[in-house]
Design an enzyme around this catalytic site. Structure first.
Site, PDB file in Angstrom:
ATOM      1  CG  HIS A  56      -1.257   8.617  -2.061  1.00 33.01           C
ATOM      2  ND1 HIS A  56      -2.219   9.723  -2.555  1.00 33.01           N
ATOM      3  CD2 HIS A  56      -0.824   7.985  -2.961  1.00 33.01           C
ATOM      4  CE1 HIS A  56      -2.283   9.507  -3.864  1.00 33.01           C
ATOM      5  NE2 HIS A  56      -1.621   8.583  -3.965  1.00 33.01           N
ATOM      6  CG  ASN A 129      -4.479  10.206  -8.242  1.00 33.05           C
ATOM      7  OD1 ASN A 129      -4.375  10.114  -6.994  1.00 33.05           O
ATOM      8  ND2 ASN A 129      -3.749   9.690  -8.816  1.00 33.05           N
TER       9      ASN A 129
END
Ligand code: NDP
Length: 487
Positions: A56, A129
């Protein structure tokens, strides 16, 4: 000097006489070490980058608020959810997963969807997510999985063999692979995607009754995705397209919002539910557990400084408030450790004191002291041990979560129903996707899997076939594989 002009100083406040010319021995001479300002400037510059997130790394963030729209007090005693109309400040960060900080926003990848709620009982983070499931269900596999999504150790390039080798040896990944290779793997913008808590969580009310809960943040902008061709093009013309889109839409007052839905399961139902409700590779079908609208998140504030607020933002699924707790989901349990630990490495042990991370609606009070970069007063002369007789903070018994039963042998337990891994991706392919979705899915898979060795192609295509024979057959056809090797 013009009146009211600010004075340039060293980090310690001394006015600087000249910021253009280094201090040298003569006009052609070498630079003298006594130019402390130059040395300080170069040395700080060398340290501007902090370790990039190992996953990320590329992301964008914004502030806003969450508003409760339905009474959920029968399920949770969380104060920020206690009243319809109640608003709580939030900070959200969206990201890709595998790429480095400079990678393109249009890469095929799940998108991180992380939120921090600054509640009056401490910060609650929901770190999800844009997909309701994940590739693996045991944290033991996580570092290996991520290695396969990164660069080959020898060539330093992305490697289709690594990528598909691991996935084809990990059949539980098929559900997430099917979502990733649908056009949802390349959202048109961060505003046009849903966010899912993915794991099951525990909610408990003021009578200490508990429930299992899943979160779905549904985009109010509507789902919109890039096709493979559009995503490939976008990577070249604007690698920051989603970052730019989020910033610009907020800048012009077009604030993105998401409707929060939850699914609720009673503990007694979890015992014999047809899927393991704590397996993050599975959803709870809506027909079994209908989603309920309970709130709305609006993002209406761009960060003033990207590094301060977005790069230094540190989310953890371990940040709970009374009324919300973990479930036995093994992946979640692994994450409860890994996130705080990642931040201690990336930002230091006092990262919780940074403005974006510290609680805003309550005062933090405990006995932790010292450590690198303790940049506040370090609690002055207050007691630094517990118990004490000098008025230090005390635990609050009603912050405890209700006990729940655990049983069985302590051992490394494999998943006991591996064959049900193919049911939900099969349903997605057969029942949810349109003809166009299926065409794009097959095209997206074939164009990627074609770069792997034939042996790996066959092994992966057998998994598609197990999810749905038509799914496997069409991938085999696209790759030019012999069906006798697949069936
Ligand atoms: P439903 O028909 O009630 O729900 C299907 C869901 O699939 C909708 O939420 C829809 O989201 C979502 N969806 C549509 N296209 C895609 C796609 N290409 N990739 C991922 N999700 C998509 O069916 P069920 O609840 O019975 O679930 C059937 C299958 O749908 C599941 O096996 C799972 O693969 C998938 N799914 C289920 C979810 C759940 O929580 N039950 C959540 C997301 C996916 P939207 O409303 O945004 O269009």
């Amino acid at each position: 000097m013009a009146k009211n002009k600010k004075v340039l100083t060293t980090n310690f406040g001394k006015p600087i006489d000249d910021d253009q010319n280094s201090f040298t021995a003569g006009d052609r001479g070498p630079v003298l070490i006594q130019d402390v300002h130059l040395i300080e400037k170069l040395a700080h510059f060398n340290r501007e980058r902090i370790p990039e997130r190992v996953v990320h790394a590329k992301g964008a963030g914004a502030g806003g608020h969450f508003e409760v729209t339905k009474d959920v007090t029968k399920y949770t005693k969380a104060k920020f959810l206690s009243e319809v109309g109640k608003k709580t400040e939030v900070f959200a960060r969206f990201s890709t997963v595998g790429g480095e900080k400079g990678s393109a926003d249009a890469e095929r990848d799940p998108r991180g969807f992380a939120m921090k709620f600054y509640t009056e009982e401490g910060n609650f983070d929901l770190v999800g997510n844009n997909t309701p499931v994940f590739f693996i269900r045991d944290p033991q596999k996580f570092p290996d999985f991520i290695h396969t999504q990164k660069r080959n150790p020898a060539t330093n390039t992305k490697d289709a063999n690594m990528f598909w080798d691991f996935l084809s040896l990990t059949p539980e990944s098929i559900h997430q692979v099917t979502i990733l290779f649908s056009d949802r793997g390349t959202p048109r913008s961060y505003r046009n995607m849903n966010g899912y808590g993915s794991h099951t969580y525990k909610w408990y009310n003021d009578k200490n009754e508990y429930f299992w809960v899943k979160y779905h943040f549904k985009t109010d902008q509507g789902i919109d995705n890039l096709t493979r061709e559009e995503a490939e093009h976008m990577k070249g013309v604007d690698p920051d397209h989603a970052t730019r889109d989020l910033h610009q839409s907020i800048e012009k007052g077009d604030y993105p919002s998401w409707t929060l839905q939850i699914q609720v399961m009673k503990p007694e139902e979890a015992k014999d539910y047809r899927f393991n409700p704590f397996d993050v590779t599975k959803v709870w079908p809506h027909g079994d557990y209908p989603p309920i609208d309970i709130g709305r998140m609006v993002l209406d504030r761009n960060p003033e400084n990207y590094f301060a607020e977005v790069e230094q933002a540190a989310f953890s699924p371990g940040n709970f408030v009374p009324g919300i707790a973990a479930s036995p989901d093994k992946m979640l349990q692994g994450r409860l450790f890994a996130y705080h630990d990642a931040h201690r490495y990336r930002l230091g042990p006092n990262y919780h004191l940074l403005p974006v991370n510290r609680p805003k609606a309550v005062t933090m009070d405990n006995y932790q002291r010292d450590g690198h970069m303790r940049f506040d007063s370090n609690e002055g002369g207050k007691p630094n041990y517990y118990p004490n007789s000098f008025g230090g903070p005390e635990p609050r018994a009603d912050a405890a979560e209700p006990a729940y039963d655990v049983s069985g042998k302590a051992a490394r337990h494999p998943y006991s129903h591996p064959n049900d891994d193919f049911v939900q991706p099969g349903d997605l392919f057969r029942k949810v996707m349109t003809d166009k979705d299926r065409d794009h899915l097959i095209g997206n898979i074939v164009s990627h899997l074609v770069n792997a060795n034939k042996e790996i192609q066959i092994r992966q295509t057998k998994i598609f076939y197990k999810a749905d024979p038509e799914y496997g057959r069409r991938v085999a056809e696209g790759l030019g594989l012999n069906m006798k090797d697949i069936e």
